[in-house]
Design an enzyme around this catalytic site. Sequence first.
Site, short mmCIF file in Angstrom:
data_model
loop_
_atom_site.label_atom_id
_atom_site.label_comp_id
_atom_site.label_asym_id
_atom_site.label_seq_id
_atom_site.Cartn_x
_atom_site.Cartn_y
_atom_site.Cartn_z
N LYS A 1 0.81 -1.20 0.00
CA LYS A 1 0.00 0.00 0.00
C LYS A 1 0.85 1.26 0.00
O LYS A 1 0.40 2.35 -0.35
CB LYS A 1 -0.87 0.02 1.27
CG LYS A 1 -1.78 -1.14 1.45
CD LYS A 1 -2.45 -1.03 2.85
CE LYS A 1 -3.11 -2.28 3.25
NZ LYS A 1 -3.62 -2.21 4.65
N GLY A 2 2.10 1.13 0.42
CA GLY A 2 2.92 2.31 0.71
C GLY A 2 3.13 3.25 -0.47
O GLY A 2 3.34 4.45 -0.28
N GLU B 1 7.86 2.08 -6.04
CA GLU B 1 7.95 1.78 -4.61
C GLU B 1 8.07 3.06 -3.81
O GLU B 1 8.60 4.07 -4.29
CB GLU B 1 9.18 0.91 -4.33
CG GLU B 1 8.93 -0.58 -4.39
CD GLU B 1 8.11 -1.10 -3.22
OE1 GLU B 1 7.39 -0.32 -2.56
OE2 GLU B 1 8.19 -2.30 -2.95
N ASP B 2 7.61 3.00 -2.58
CA ASP B 2 7.82 4.13 -1.67
C ASP B 2 9.22 4.11 -1.06
O ASP B 2 9.85 5.15 -0.89
CB ASP B 2 6.75 4.15 -0.57
CG ASP B 2 6.62 2.82 0.15
OD1 ASP B 2 7.08 1.79 -0.39
OD2 ASP B 2 6.07 2.79 1.27
N ASP C 1 14.63 -0.90 1.29
CA ASP C 1 15.35 -1.09 2.54
C ASP C 1 16.38 -2.21 2.30
O ASP C 1 17.48 -1.96 1.81
CB ASP C 1 14.29 -1.44 3.59
CG ASP C 1 14.80 -1.46 5.01
OD1 ASP C 1 15.99 -1.25 5.21
OD2 ASP C 1 13.99 -1.67 5.93
N LYS D 1 17.22 3.56 1.20
CA LYS D 1 18.12 3.45 2.35
C LYS D 1 19.25 2.50 1.97
O LYS D 1 19.20 1.30 2.32
CB LYS D 1 17.37 2.83 3.54
CG LYS D 1 16.51 3.77 4.33
CD LYS D 1 15.96 2.99 5.54
CE LYS D 1 15.05 3.82 6.39
NZ LYS D 1 14.44 3.01 7.48
N PHE E 1 13.51 5.57 11.18
CA PHE E 1 12.18 5.02 10.95
C PHE E 1 11.25 6.12 10.48
O PHE E 1 10.86 6.98 11.24
CB PHE E 1 11.62 4.33 12.19
CG PHE E 1 10.48 3.45 11.83
CD1 PHE E 1 9.17 3.91 11.91
CD2 PHE E 1 10.70 2.16 11.34
CE1 PHE E 1 8.11 3.11 11.51
CE2 PHE E 1 9.65 1.36 10.95
CZ PHE E 1 8.35 1.84 11.03
N ASP F 1 3.82 3.71 6.54
CA ASP F 1 3.09 3.53 7.80
C ASP F 1 3.97 2.99 8.92
O ASP F 1 5.07 2.49 8.69
CB ASP F 1 1.97 2.52 7.60
CG ASP F 1 2.49 1.08 7.50
OD1 ASP F 1 3.45 0.84 6.73
OD2 ASP F 1 1.96 0.20 8.21
N ARG G 1 -0.05 7.01 7.22
CA ARG G 1 0.13 7.02 5.76
C ARG G 1 -0.34 8.32 5.12
O ARG G 1 0.15 8.72 4.08
CB ARG G 1 -0.66 5.86 5.11
CG ARG G 1 -0.13 4.47 5.43
CD ARG G 1 -0.77 3.45 4.48
NE ARG G 1 -0.65 2.08 4.94
CZ ARG G 1 0.37 1.26 4.65
NH1 ARG G 1 1.39 1.70 3.95
NH2 ARG G 1 0.38 0.02 5.10
C1 PRP Z 1 7.70 -1.82 2.35
C2 PRP Z 1 7.95 -1.03 1.08
C3 PRP Z 1 8.55 -2.05 0.16
C4 PRP Z 1 9.34 -2.93 1.10
C5 PRP Z 1 10.77 -2.50 1.08
O1 PRP Z 1 6.44 -2.45 2.23
O2 PRP Z 1 6.76 -0.50 0.55
O3 PRP Z 1 7.58 -2.82 -0.52
O4 PRP Z 1 8.78 -2.75 2.41
O5 PRP Z 1 11.56 -3.30 1.91
P1 PRP Z 1 12.75 -4.24 1.40
O6 PRP Z 1 13.62 -3.43 0.49
O7 PRP Z 1 13.43 -4.61 2.71
O8 PRP Z 1 12.16 -5.42 0.73
P2 PRP Z 1 5.63 -3.09 3.44
O9 PRP Z 1 5.86 -4.56 3.46
O10 PRP Z 1 5.91 -2.31 4.69
O11 PRP Z 1 4.12 -2.91 3.02
P3 PRP Z 1 3.22 -1.60 2.77
O12 PRP Z 1 3.75 -0.93 1.53
O13 PRP Z 1 1.83 -2.15 2.58
O14 PRP Z 1 3.31 -0.71 4.00
#
Ligand code: PRP
Length: 183
Positions: free
Chosen positions: A45-46, A102-103, A106, A134, A155, A162, A168
């Site tokens: 969703k991000g 993507e938002d 990580d 990051k 964070f 979120d 969000r």
């Molecule tokens: C977050 C973000 C990416 C992922 C990045 O999603 O939107 O999809 O984590 O992390 P990574 O590089 O370690 O794989 P999340 O699972 O928090 O879901 P959301 O977007 O619904 O909040």
Amino acid sequence: MINKDIARVLISEEELSKIVSRVADEISRDYRDEDKRLVLLCILKGSIVFMGDLMKKLTVPVEIDCMRVSSYGSGTESSGQVNIVLDLIRPDLDSCDVLIVEDIIDSGRTLAYLTKYLLNKGVKSVRTCTLLDKPSRRAVEFTPDYVGVEIPDEFVVGYGLDYAERYRALPYVGILKPEVYSE
Ligand code: PRP
């Protein structure tokens, strides 16, 4: 007014708008070739807020689609596992130039996995775009094609991101007060 759980604003609404405009210009320049059929793929969703703003600023024709994956539990650390919760289902994958939106990146696991997954599924091409990156947190090697801004290992929430499904809708990216997630 700043939300009471935010320690400080990392990227303001005005800065976000400039960042999104610059990324939209880069994408528009690269996809203006008429043979390309740009499909922005929002990873729910991000990415909803970034995707909505980004698509409005593109100057090339664009289609949109969505997938939902989950890699995080309810806390602040990645579980390291990528699960497809909502798949990309369309009959014309072989003519789609997919740009994953993507938002945040990580560990890099989500985008590394999704890129391979979509190519295996038969899409014509895959590139990746992230608002926030990051790089210090990478667990797998991954370099996105378009990056809004690199950020430190804090964070962050807001502008789609979120903590436990909250924050969000904040219009800025802010650093969450540690007492909120260590309670
Ligand atoms: C977050 C973000 C990416 C992922 C990045 O999603 O939107 O999809 O984590 O992390 P990574 O590089 O370690 O794989 P999340 O699972 O928090 O879901 P959301 O977007 O619904 O909040």
